[in-house]
Write a protein that holds these residues in place. Structure first.
Motif, mmCIF file in Angstrom:
data_model
loop_
_atom_site.group_PDB
_atom_site.id
_atom_site.type_symbol
_atom_site.label_atom_id
_atom_site.label_comp_id
_atom_site.label_asym_id
_atom_site.label_seq_id
_atom_site.Cartn_x
_atom_site.Cartn_y
_atom_site.Cartn_z
ATOM 1 N N VAL A 104 20.957 -52.505 35.614
ATOM 2 C CA VAL A 104 21.986 -53.079 36.482
ATOM 3 C C VAL A 104 22.320 -52.101 37.597
ATOM 4 C CG1 VAL A 104 24.377 -53.870 36.626
ATOM 5 C CG2 VAL A 104 22.977 -54.520 34.663
ATOM 6 N N ILE A 105 22.342 -52.607 38.832
ATOM 7 C CA ILE A 105 22.772 -51.836 39.999
ATOM 8 C C ILE A 105 24.137 -52.362 40.408
ATOM 9 C CG2 ILE A 105 22.352 -51.441 42.455
ATOM 10 C CD1 ILE A 105 19.394 -51.385 41.876
ATOM 11 N N GLY A 106 25.127 -51.480 40.425
ATOM 12 C CA GLY A 106 26.491 -51.925 40.695
ATOM 13 C C GLY A 106 26.942 -51.766 42.126
ATOM 14 N N SER A 107 26.167 -51.026 42.956
ATOM 15 C CA SER A 107 26.592 -50.758 44.325
ATOM 16 C C SER A 107 25.428 -50.186 45.113
ATOM 17 C CB SER A 107 27.748 -49.759 44.319
ATOM 18 O OG SER A 107 27.303 -48.517 43.777
ATOM 19 N N PRO A 108 25.572 -50.080 46.455
ATOM 20 C CA PRO A 108 24.527 -49.416 47.237
ATOM 21 C C PRO A 108 24.373 -47.964 46.790
ATOM 22 C CG PRO A 108 25.970 -50.697 48.662
ATOM 23 C CD PRO A 108 26.630 -50.663 47.309
ATOM 24 N N GLY A 109 23.193 -47.409 47.007
ATOM 25 C CA GLY A 109 22.922 -46.027 46.621
ATOM 26 C C GLY A 109 21.500 -45.861 46.144
ATOM 27 N N LYS A 110 21.217 -44.671 45.657
ATOM 28 C CA LYS A 110 19.885 -44.375 45.125
ATOM 29 C C LYS A 110 19.938 -44.486 43.608
ATOM 30 C CE LYS A 110 18.419 -41.412 48.948
ATOM 31 N NZ LYS A 110 17.913 -40.076 49.367
ATOM 32 N N PHE A 127 10.641 -46.928 37.863
ATOM 33 C CA PHE A 127 10.677 -46.969 39.322
ATOM 34 C C PHE A 127 12.031 -46.470 39.816
ATOM 35 C CE2 PHE A 127 11.555 -51.112 37.412
ATOM 36 C CZ PHE A 127 12.880 -51.306 37.786
ATOM 37 N N SER A 128 12.126 -46.293 41.136
ATOM 38 C CA SER A 128 13.395 -45.938 41.782
ATOM 39 C C SER A 128 13.689 -46.970 42.855
ATOM 40 C CB SER A 128 13.320 -44.544 42.409
ATOM 41 O OG SER A 128 13.082 -43.568 41.429
ATOM 42 N N VAL A 129 14.986 -47.210 43.121
ATOM 43 C CA VAL A 129 15.397 -48.186 44.126
ATOM 44 C C VAL A 129 16.456 -47.563 45.026
ATOM 45 C CG1 VAL A 129 16.340 -50.485 44.552
ATOM 46 C CG2 VAL A 129 14.991 -50.068 42.484
ATOM 47 N N ASN A 130 16.277 -47.729 46.324
ATOM 48 C CA ASN A 130 17.275 -47.283 47.293
ATOM 49 C C ASN A 130 17.909 -48.520 47.918
ATOM 50 O OD1 ASN A 130 18.816 -45.569 48.854
ATOM 51 N ND2 ASN A 130 17.252 -45.339 50.450
ATOM 52 N N VAL A 131 19.237 -48.666 47.809
ATOM 53 C CA VAL A 131 19.954 -49.845 48.295
ATOM 54 C C VAL A 131 20.905 -49.422 49.410
ATOM 55 C CG1 VAL A 131 21.418 -51.783 47.647
ATOM 56 C CG2 VAL A 131 19.830 -50.820 45.959
ATOM 57 N N ARG A 161 18.918 -64.769 58.078
ATOM 58 C CA ARG A 161 18.598 -65.872 58.996
ATOM 59 C C ARG A 161 19.128 -65.669 60.414
ATOM 60 N NH1 ARG A 161 16.766 -70.120 55.895
ATOM 61 N NH2 ARG A 161 17.101 -69.864 53.657
ATOM 62 N N LYS A 162 20.052 -64.726 60.586
ATOM 63 C CA LYS A 162 20.686 -64.576 61.896
ATOM 64 C C LYS A 162 20.617 -63.135 62.358
ATOM 65 C CE LYS A 162 25.036 -65.629 64.293
ATOM 66 N NZ LYS A 162 26.424 -66.115 64.113
ATOM 67 N N LYS A 163 20.158 -62.915 63.543
ATOM 68 C CA LYS A 163 20.055 -61.574 64.087
ATOM 69 C C LYS A 163 21.433 -60.930 64.172
ATOM 70 C CE LYS A 163 18.081 -59.017 67.949
ATOM 71 N NZ LYS A 163 17.405 -59.116 69.265
ATOM 72 N N GLY A 164 21.512 -59.691 63.741
ATOM 73 C CA GLY A 164 22.773 -58.974 63.759
ATOM 74 C C GLY A 164 23.625 -59.194 62.528
ATOM 75 N N ALA A 165 23.180 -60.071 61.636
ATOM 76 C CA ALA A 165 23.950 -60.336 60.420
ATOM 77 C C ALA A 165 23.899 -59.122 59.491
ATOM 78 C CB ALA A 165 23.393 -61.568 59.724
ATOM 79 N N LYS A 166 24.878 -59.030 58.635
ATOM 80 C CA LYS A 166 24.884 -57.949 57.654
ATOM 81 C C LYS A 166 23.762 -58.181 56.638
ATOM 82 C CE LYS A 166 29.813 -56.903 57.995
ATOM 83 N NZ LYS A 166 31.105 -56.845 57.260
ATOM 84 N N ALA A 167 23.051 -57.103 56.334
ATOM 85 C CA ALA A 167 21.913 -57.224 55.415
ATOM 86 C C ALA A 167 21.939 -56.089 54.385
ATOM 87 C CB ALA A 167 20.599 -57.197 56.190
ATOM 88 N N ILE A 168 21.203 -56.318 53.348
ATOM 89 C CA ILE A 168 20.994 -55.283 52.332
ATOM 90 C C ILE A 168 19.515 -54.903 52.365
ATOM 91 C CG2 ILE A 168 20.954 -54.777 49.870
ATOM 92 C CD1 ILE A 168 23.347 -56.580 49.516
ATOM 93 N N ARG A 169 19.285 -53.645 52.609
ATOM 94 C CA ARG A 169 17.906 -53.143 52.651
ATOM 95 C C ARG A 169 17.592 -52.496 51.303
ATOM 96 N NH1 ARG A 169 14.980 -48.339 53.667
ATOM 97 N NH2 ARG A 169 13.151 -48.616 55.003
ATOM 98 N N MET A 170 16.468 -52.903 50.725
ATOM 99 C CA MET A 170 16.046 -52.343 49.445
ATOM 100 C C MET A 170 14.635 -51.789 49.570
ATOM 101 S SD MET A 170 17.412 -54.826 46.425
ATOM 102 C CE MET A 170 19.170 -55.149 46.233
ATOM 103 N N SER A 171 14.459 -50.574 49.086
ATOM 104 C CA SER A 171 13.132 -49.977 49.053
ATOM 105 C C SER A 171 12.811 -49.579 47.621
ATOM 106 C CB SER A 171 13.045 -48.755 49.989
ATOM 107 O OG SER A 171 14.032 -47.806 49.639
ATOM 108 N N LEU A 172 11.589 -49.864 47.227
ATOM 109 C CA LEU A 172 11.154 -49.679 45.844
ATOM 110 C C LEU A 172 10.089 -48.596 45.803
ATOM 111 C CD1 LEU A 172 11.310 -50.879 42.926
ATOM 112 C CD2 LEU A 172 9.550 -52.518 43.634
ATOM 113 N N VAL A 173 10.253 -47.640 44.885
ATOM 114 C CA VAL A 173 9.305 -46.547 44.767
ATOM 115 C C VAL A 173 8.849 -46.438 43.309
ATOM 116 C CG1 VAL A 173 8.923 -44.074 45.027
ATOM 117 C CG2 VAL A 173 10.412 -45.277 46.625
ATOM 118 N N PHE A 174 7.517 -46.477 43.115
ATOM 119 C CA PHE A 174 6.939 -46.291 41.782
ATOM 120 C C PHE A 174 6.483 -44.843 41.669
ATOM 121 C CE2 PHE A 174 6.508 -50.847 42.494
ATOM 122 C CZ PHE A 174 6.960 -51.360 41.287
ATOM 123 N N PRO A 175 6.510 -44.291 40.463
ATOM 124 C CA PRO A 175 6.067 -42.901 40.270
ATOM 125 C C PRO A 175 4.631 -42.698 40.718
ATOM 126 C CG PRO A 175 7.171 -43.732 38.306
ATOM 127 C CD PRO A 175 6.970 -44.905 39.218
#
Length: 456
Positions: free
Chosen positions: A336-342, A348-352, A442-456
């Motif tokens: 479970v990921i509760g907030s943005p962060g590393k 794996f690792s996830v950066n939110v 769907r809309k330019k300039g909208a707030k977004a969540i960026r997620m990057s996934l890293v495997f060992p």
């Protein structure tokens, strides 16, 4: 050639000793080990410092106590250090589900190594003979061993365990002891035909000697040749191993195309190395298992599994395959990921990050942007479940995740390793592969969540 000359030749041939080294000598009290002890004492050019080690395996009651007393008195008469150990081989056999012979062997070597460390010794000398070598080769031949197993007992193991009598026969040892008036004791269990090794020694080898009077020497010579050839093949397999296999947690992932371009001898050796890298015992892995696995991997079937003893599994899927355990193959996870962060997890690792849709990046499967109003915390990252559905990006209708994996040629064993991202119970990203169309920005300039996934 007399026994002492043969022992010297064996020590020189395999570079077993350096002058003045401290050696723990495993002495049971039988002719072989008593012969070894006295032969080492006669090596004036080496002058080894000897420690006599004897283990009571807890098997033969009063006879075992008699043996311990005999060996202790022998050590004292020669002015040597003596170390006595006691073990419960029957209990260990039951606990580890081993044969009594194997349990006793493991406990014996553990005791020898413990003694070596305590006395700061350089080597451990055991009294394996030419006869032991012949018996071992025959046992493994009947079990279906490949070249490695038929290589028999190595003269030197791990640069620490040495076997100076490996080219000396029992009759030679007994003749040597008799000429010096040195006595020994007999282990009554050596005559029990309930043990396979005893039947081979007492019945099979004498029968084979009617065909070849020097069968023991022949078997030993064959094991020497196979050991040399096996060492070369393994060295070549080790060179190519990193190009074919990628290590993971409790598993080895192989590239099927690269694997298939190798000679079969290298492939079989690589499979053995892969299993060995899992820290799994190769004791129960026979050549038949490796051959069947190689045949399966080289076949036209796109997927499937081959099971080995000790819950080892080789799973195949499209252009890759996996060497792992049954429990590792069925691995499931849920985080479970509760907030943005590393966030870092075992697989794996996830950066939110909270970002603007202006910074949207394309062309990377390990990075995705999602509508911040639709992806809400907490986010669950879990393994694949039967019945999972999502709407693949660019499509309008739902698709079963199983069908998506099949269409994408994702091996069955990889499906349960693919992180599935969910929000509010809905899948919004098949991690590293494809996002759900309902959660895209769907809309330019909208707030977004960026997620990057890293495997060992």
């Amino acid at each position: 050639m007399n026994m002492l000359s043969r022992v010297k030749k064996t020590i020189e041939k395999y570079k077993m000793l350096l002058p003045g080294e401290r050696v723990v000598v495993g002495v049971s009290g039988g002719a072989d080990s008593i012969g070894l002890l006295h032969a080492l004492l006669e090596l004036k050019e080496y002058k080894p410092e000897l420690i006599v080690a004897h283990l009571n395996h807890g098997i033969r009651g009063r006879e075992a106590e008699r043996d311990a007393v005999f060996v202790k008195r022998t050590a004292e008469s020669l002015g040597l250090e003596f170390e006595l150990g006691e073990a419960d081989a029957p209990g260990y056999k039951k606990e580890k589900k081993l044969s009594l012979e194997e349990a006793a062997r493991i406990l014996r070597y553990e005791f020898f190594e413990k003694t070596r460390r305590e006395f700061g010794a350089d080597k451990i000398a055991t009294a394996h003979t030419l006869d032991d070598q012949a018996e071992t080769v025959l046992m493994r031949l009947m079990r279906g061993s490949g070249m490695r197993g038929l290589s028999g007992i190595p003269p030197v193991s791990r640069d620490v365990i040495i076997r100076p009598l490996i080219e000396t026969s029992r009759p030679e040892i007994e003749k040597y002891l008799g000429s010096k008036g040195i006595g020994w004791i007999e282990d009554s269990t050596n005559k029990l035909r309930t043990m396979q090794r005893n039947r081979i020694r007492l019945d099979l080898i004498p029968e084979l000697e009617t065909y070849n009077p020097r069968i023991r020497e022949t078997l030993s010579r064959t094991s020497d040749i196979l050991r040399v050839e096996e060492a070369y093949i393994q060295r070549e397999a080790e060179k190519s191993f990193g190009r074919v296999f990628t290590p993971g947690k409790g598993e080895m992932k192989g590239d099927l195309k690269k694997f298939g371009r190798l000679h079969q001898a290298l492939r079989l050796s690589m499979l053995r190395l892969a299993i060995d890298n899992l820290n799994s015992s190769l004791k129960n892995i026979a050549s038949l298992h490796l051959l069947s696995a190689d045949e399966f991997l080289m076949s036209d079937s796109a997927s499937g599994e081959v099971e080995f003893p000790d819950e080892i599994v080789i799973a195949k899927g499209y252009d890759s395959f996996l060497v792992t355990t049954r429990s590792g193959l069925a691995h499931k996870f849920s985080y479970v990921i509760g907030s943005p962060g590393k966030w870092k997890f075992p697989e794996f690792s996830v950066n939110v990050e909270n970002v603007s849709a202006k910074s949207l990046e394309e062309g990377r499967e390990d990075v995705a942007y999602f509508d911040a109003l639709k992806v809400v915390f907490p986010i669950e990252i879990r393994s694949f479940r039967a019945g999972d559905k999502f709407v693949p990006l660019g499509m309008k209708g739902e698709k079963k995740l199983k069908d998506y994996f099949i269409d994408s040629k994702v091996p069955k064993f990889e499906r349960y390793r693919t992180p599935i991202f969910t929000s509010g119970g809905e899948i919004f990203w098949v991690g590293g592969m494809r996002m759900d169309d309902r959660f895209k920005v769907r809309k330019k300039g909208a707030k977004a969540i960026r997620m990057s996934l890293v495997f060992p």
